[in-house]
Design an enzyme around this catalytic site. Structure first.
Site, PDB file in Angstrom:
ATOM      1  N   THR A 279      -1.052   2.984   6.817  1.00  7.17           N
ATOM      2  CA  THR A 279      -1.409   3.776   5.530  1.00  7.17           C
ATOM      3  C   THR A 279      -2.822   4.113   5.150  1.00  7.17           C
ATOM      4  O   THR A 279      -2.998   5.219   4.887  1.00  7.17           O
ATOM      5  CB  THR A 279      -0.494   2.900   4.395  1.00  7.17           C
TER       6      THR A 279
ATOM      7  N   TYR B 125       0.838  -1.260  -0.023  1.00  8.83           N
ATOM      8  CA  TYR B 125       0.014  -0.008   0.015  1.00  8.83           C
ATOM      9  C   TYR B 125       0.833   1.119  -0.052  1.00  8.83           C
ATOM     10  O   TYR B 125       0.469   2.310  -0.563  1.00  8.83           O
ATOM     11  CB  TYR B 125      -0.892  -0.115   1.190  1.00  8.83           C
TER      12      TYR B 125
ATOM     13  N   CYS C 127       4.108   1.566  10.713  1.00  7.43           N
ATOM     14  CA  CYS C 127       3.347   0.547   9.828  1.00  7.43           C
ATOM     15  C   CYS C 127       3.568  -0.752  10.692  1.00  7.43           C
ATOM     16  O   CYS C 127       4.352  -1.216  11.322  1.00  7.43           O
ATOM     17  CB  CYS C 127       4.395   0.380   8.720  1.00  7.43           C
ATOM     18  N   THR C 128       2.189  -1.409  10.550  1.00  9.88           N
ATOM     19  CA  THR C 128       1.974  -2.739  11.243  1.00  9.88           C
ATOM     20  C   THR C 128       2.601  -3.958  11.124  1.00  9.88           C
ATOM     21  O   THR C 128       3.213  -4.808  11.758  1.00  9.88           O
ATOM     22  CB  THR C 128       0.498  -3.022  11.203  1.00  9.88           C
ATOM     23  N   HIS C 129       3.366  -3.824   9.732  1.00 11.50           N
ATOM     24  CA  HIS C 129       4.168  -4.973   9.394  1.00 11.50           C
ATOM     25  C   HIS C 129       5.605  -4.910  10.156  1.00 11.50           C
ATOM     26  O   HIS C 129       6.137  -5.717  10.506  1.00 11.50           O
ATOM     27  CB  HIS C 129       4.785  -4.622   7.889  1.00 11.50           C
TER      28      HIS C 129
ATOM     29  N   CYS D 171      -4.027  -1.085   9.485  1.00 17.20           N
ATOM     30  CA  CYS D 171      -2.963  -0.404   8.535  1.00 17.20           C
ATOM     31  C   CYS D 171      -2.665   1.033   8.707  1.00 17.20           C
ATOM     32  O   CYS D 171      -3.786   1.738   8.503  1.00 17.20           O
ATOM     33  CB  CYS D 171      -3.447  -0.878   7.115  1.00 17.20           C
TER      34      CYS D 171
END
Ligand code: DGL
Length: 241
Positions: free
Chosen positions: A71, A37, A181-183, A69
């Site tokens: 983003t 994203y 960012c959750t990642h 998320c």
């Protein structure tokens, strides 16, 4: 409850939810086709999130949407809330705890390019940079590295060091890093290894439980029925878009 992310990032948010609300019924939506994203335009992100919610809403009786998320949250939250009449909770990079916890007055914010370019981030940087130094890294690479780690694909330390180079060369490196960012929640160990001193990670995914509780409390006060908890039909599922 519908939980949305472009990939595995939101699983860190889902884990926090499941720990605290073990009876939750959820659908986890991984938009692999739309990943990453961070590279997408505002218009795409808004249309995509509306489309996903509409599709799932047709199939399941969702009572709440979690945008797991940063983003999408930084870009589309107000529009999503106007479009749908179900509660929509987002995950946004949080600055306040970082401001309070930093000892050397140097904070790092790392997020996708789309998040860094959002007005939410610009406003917060403007607001807090009078008090502390805020160093920013905009990267679309790190989420890709997190996806690789999850799939047990080799991740290169050289690549990781390159991403953080603008901080590692500083004489005063950030002692507190906002994970925007959750990642990135899945890469705390790897990020810590790059820096000599211990890092305080500010992970906004951890705020989700309080946000849900706060919402639930407000609704209970108004005596309105709320919640995806304990509905009769179980529908825990992962969806790939
Ligand atoms: N996990 C997402 C975030 O919190 C998106 C990462 C991406 O798809 O670029 O921003």
């Amino acid at each position: 409850m519908l939980i949305i992310d472009s990939g595995i990032g939101g699983l860190s948010v889902l884990n926090n939810i499941k720990k605290n609300f073990p009876n939750i019924n959820y659908i986890y939506m991984l938009d692999n086709e739309g990943f990453p994203y961070g590279k997408k335009k505002k218009k795409f992100l808004i249309e995509r999130s509306i489309k996903i919610i509409n599709i799932i809403k047709e199939i399941y009786p969702i009572k709440m949407v979690i945008i797991a998320c940063n983003t999408i949250s930084t870009i589309s939250l107000p529009i999503l809330r106007k479009t749908f009449n179900i509660p929509i909770i987002g995950i946004l990079p949080i600055f306040k705890p970082a401001i309070e916890i930093t000892k050397n007055k140097t904070i790092g914010l790392i997020a996708t390019r789309a998040t860094v370019n959002s007005s939410y981030i610009k406003k917060n940087i403007y607001k807090y940079s009078f008090q502390k130094t805020i160093k920013v890294i905009a990267t679309n690479e790190l989420a890709i590295i997190a996806e690789k780690k999850f799939r047990k694909i080799f991740i290169s330390n050289v690549k990781l060091r390159e991403i953080f180079q603008s901080w590692t060369v500083l004489s005063r490196q950030p002692d507190t890093i906002i994970l925007g960012c959750t990642h990135f929640s899945f890469l705390k160990k790897e990020i810590q290894k790059i820096f000599y001193k211990p890092i305080n990670f500010i992970d906004s995914g951890e705020t989700i439980v309080n946000k849900i509780k706060k919402y639930s409390y407000q609704k209970k006060k108004k005596k309105i029925f709320f919640y995806a908890l304990n509905t009769k039909k179980k529908y825990n599922n992962y969806y790939f878009f």
